[in-house]
Design a protein around this motif. Structure first.
Motif, PDB file in Angstrom:
ATOM      1  N   PRO A  51      19.016  18.578 -56.990  1.00  0.00           N
ATOM      2  CA  PRO A  51      18.367  17.600 -57.874  1.00  0.00           C
ATOM      3  C   PRO A  51      18.708  16.150 -57.563  1.00  0.00           C
ATOM      4  O   PRO A  51      17.900  15.250 -57.820  1.00  0.00           O
ATOM      5  N   THR A  52      19.907  15.885 -57.034  1.00  0.00           N
ATOM      6  CA  THR A  52      20.296  14.489 -56.793  1.00  0.00           C
ATOM      7  C   THR A  52      19.837  13.978 -55.434  1.00  0.00           C
ATOM      8  O   THR A  52      19.791  12.758 -55.217  1.00  0.00           O
ATOM      9  N   HIS A  53      19.532  14.888 -54.512  1.00  0.00           N
ATOM     10  CA  HIS A  53      19.136  14.544 -53.135  1.00  0.00           C
ATOM     11  C   HIS A  53      20.262  13.874 -52.349  1.00  0.00           C
ATOM     12  O   HIS A  53      20.016  13.191 -51.360  1.00  0.00           O
ATOM     13  N   TYR A  54      21.503  14.073 -52.783  1.00  0.00           N
ATOM     14  CA  TYR A  54      22.665  13.594 -52.040  1.00  0.00           C
ATOM     15  C   TYR A  54      23.130  14.704 -51.097  1.00  0.00           C
ATOM     16  O   TYR A  54      23.446  15.805 -51.544  1.00  0.00           O
ATOM     17  N   ARG A 178      16.861  16.751 -63.734  1.00  0.00           N
ATOM     18  CA  ARG A 178      15.483  16.802 -63.230  1.00  0.00           C
ATOM     19  C   ARG A 178      14.846  15.416 -63.253  1.00  0.00           C
ATOM     20  O   ARG A 178      14.116  15.041 -62.323  1.00  0.00           O
ATOM     21  N   ILE A 179      15.112  14.659 -64.299  1.00  0.00           N
ATOM     22  CA  ILE A 179      14.590  13.293 -64.359  1.00  0.00           C
ATOM     23  C   ILE A 179      15.252  12.437 -63.288  1.00  0.00           C
ATOM     24  O   ILE A 179      14.594  11.671 -62.579  1.00  0.00           O
ATOM     25  N   LEU A 180      16.570  12.596 -63.144  1.00  0.00           N
ATOM     26  CA  LEU A 180      17.319  11.829 -62.148  1.00  0.00           C
ATOM     27  C   LEU A 180      16.810  12.126 -60.745  1.00  0.00           C
ATOM     28  O   LEU A 180      16.690  11.227 -59.915  1.00  0.00           O
ATOM     29  N   GLY A 181      16.503  13.404 -60.482  1.00  0.00           N
ATOM     30  CA  GLY A 181      16.023  13.783 -59.165  1.00  0.00           C
ATOM     31  C   GLY A 181      14.664  13.197 -58.840  1.00  0.00           C
ATOM     32  O   GLY A 181      14.380  12.867 -57.685  1.00  0.00           O
ATOM     33  N   ASN A 182      13.822  13.053 -59.857  1.00  0.00           N
ATOM     34  CA  ASN A 182      12.493  12.477 -59.632  1.00  0.00           C
ATOM     35  C   ASN A 182      12.557  10.965 -59.415  1.00  0.00           C
ATOM     36  O   ASN A 182      11.883  10.424 -58.542  1.00  0.00           O
ATOM     37  N   ALA A 187      15.509   7.366 -64.859  1.00  0.00           N
ATOM     38  CA  ALA A 187      16.554   8.055 -65.621  1.00  0.00           C
ATOM     39  C   ALA A 187      17.475   7.051 -66.312  1.00  0.00           C
ATOM     40  O   ALA A 187      17.861   7.241 -67.474  1.00  0.00           O
ATOM     41  N   ARG A 188      17.829   5.982 -65.622  1.00  0.00           N
ATOM     42  CA  ARG A 188      18.681   4.957 -66.240  1.00  0.00           C
ATOM     43  C   ARG A 188      17.973   4.282 -67.414  1.00  0.00           C
ATOM     44  O   ARG A 188      18.573   4.026 -68.463  1.00  0.00           O
ATOM     45  N   HIS A 189      16.680   4.005 -67.237  1.00  0.00           N
ATOM     46  CA  HIS A 189      15.931   3.288 -68.272  1.00  0.00           C
ATOM     47  C   HIS A 189      15.753   4.119 -69.537  1.00  0.00           C
ATOM     48  O   HIS A 189      15.619   3.546 -70.627  1.00  0.00           O
ATOM     49  N   VAL A 190      15.749   5.444 -69.411  1.00  0.00           N
ATOM     50  CA  VAL A 190      15.589   6.283 -70.608  1.00  0.00           C
ATOM     51  C   VAL A 190      16.941   6.648 -71.223  1.00  0.00           C
ATOM     52  O   VAL A 190      17.017   7.488 -72.119  1.00  0.00           O
ATOM     53  N   GLY A 191      18.006   6.032 -70.729  1.00  0.00           N
ATOM     54  CA  GLY A 191      19.313   6.194 -71.374  1.00  0.00           C
ATOM     55  C   GLY A 191      20.213   7.255 -70.788  1.00  0.00           C
ATOM     56  O   GLY A 191      21.243   7.592 -71.398  1.00  0.00           O
TER      57      GLY A 191
END
Length: 307
Positions: A51-54, A178-182, A187-191
């Motif tokens: 999910p993080t793509h790291y 899942r939001i972070l991965g997209n 993801a930061r803006h939604v808290g």
């Protein structure tokens, strides 16, 4: 397929896998142990990197910590295997948390380079301490375990990894991932605390990798830093996970089985060609099947289904 049916199928597969040591021995039992080891490592790696793509190349470092702490505790301090196997993953969690806090703000190639050098740095540090303060280069891990016991312990860890992944996918943290991965910015803006989420997942991969290393330590009997802190293991885990696909929890398993068989064949027939095989496999996956076997299968189904 419903969630209950998936869970029931997973339980049946785990029960069937438990009988493998009763019908396999020698070479095939050794292959089964290796497959189970890489299934646990690749699946736990995919829970973070999927999910993080790291692309984390730190598995070898945490795996080595698990194996080396077990060996050190049993050889130098006469501790029991079970005590050291419990301590090693906790040490890995602390280290993974510190590393994650320092490096997960990095992105792209910088994170890859750091994690690649981590195992080598720890290997050299451990070698220096061993040679200068402990008086011996290698350590013995003598237990009553044979490969059947190691297999069953690895199976238990693998089941725990899958259960953790299944619960994670249905939790708030899984939703945040899942939001972070997209899109991490969204993801930061939604808290969502993206740094905290990534660090927690990175700590989980460190925990499972160290636990696997601790369990596999008796398989070596004699351990030295060059054996357990292997960058090659980190690359194998990444290749197997990417080959199977990281979008599904069971995806890495589809990469572990065929690549383990290929790796064993190449190692036996042409041991000097293993590095070339690693490089070729990575390039083929990236250019031909970037989404892995599961992604390729999904794409084929979509193209063949009627519109």
């Amino acid at each position: 397929m419903s969630e209950r049916l998936k869970l029931a199928l997973g339980v049946l597969i785990a029960l069937a896998a438990a009988f493998v040591p009763l019908i396999a021995d020698g070479y095939w039992l050794s292959i089964a142990v290796t497959i189970m080891m890489y299934t646990a490592l690749s699946t736990s790696w995919a829970l973070f990197s999927g999910p993080t793509h790291y692309i984390a190349l730190s598995t070898g470092a945490f795996y080595g910590i698990g194996g080396y702490l077990v060996a050190t505790g049993m050889s130098d301090f006469e501790a029991s295997f079970w005590t050291m196997a419990a301590i090693a993953p906790l040490v890995a969690i602390i280290l993974a948390g510190a590393i994650g806090a320092a490096t997960l703000r990095l992105s792209g190639v910088y994170f890859v380079i750091f994690t690649l050098g981590l195992a080598e740095m720890i290997r050299n540090l451990v070698s220096w301490v061993q040679n200068n303060f402990l008086g011996a280069r290698g350590l013995y891990v003598l237990t009553d375990f044979d490969e059947r016991h190691i297999y069953w312990m690895l199976l238990a860890v693998t089941v725990a990894v899958f259960l953790f992944g299944w619960l994670l996918g249905r939790s708030r943290t899984g939703f945040a991932l899942r939001i972070l991965g997209n899109d991490e910015e969204v993801a930061r803006h939604v808290g969502i605390d993206t740094a905290r989420t990534k660090i927690l997942l990175f700590m989980s991969t460190g925990f499972f990798a160290a636990l696997v290393g601790a369990i596999v330590a008796p398989r070596y009997y004699y351990i030295e830093p060059n054996v357990v802190f292997s960058p090659e293991l980190s690359f194998l885990v990444v290749i197997m996970a990417l080959l199977g696909g990281t979008r599904h929890l069971w995806g890495p398993l589809l990469g572990v089985v065929p690549f383990t068989m290929l790796w064993e064949a190449v190692s036996a027939a042409a041991p000097n060609a293993t590095t070339m095989v690693l490089g070729a496999a990575f390039l083929m996956i990236v250019y031909l099947i970037p989404d892995g076997i599961t992604g390729l299968a999904a794409k084929l189904i979509r193209t063949r289904s009627p519109s």
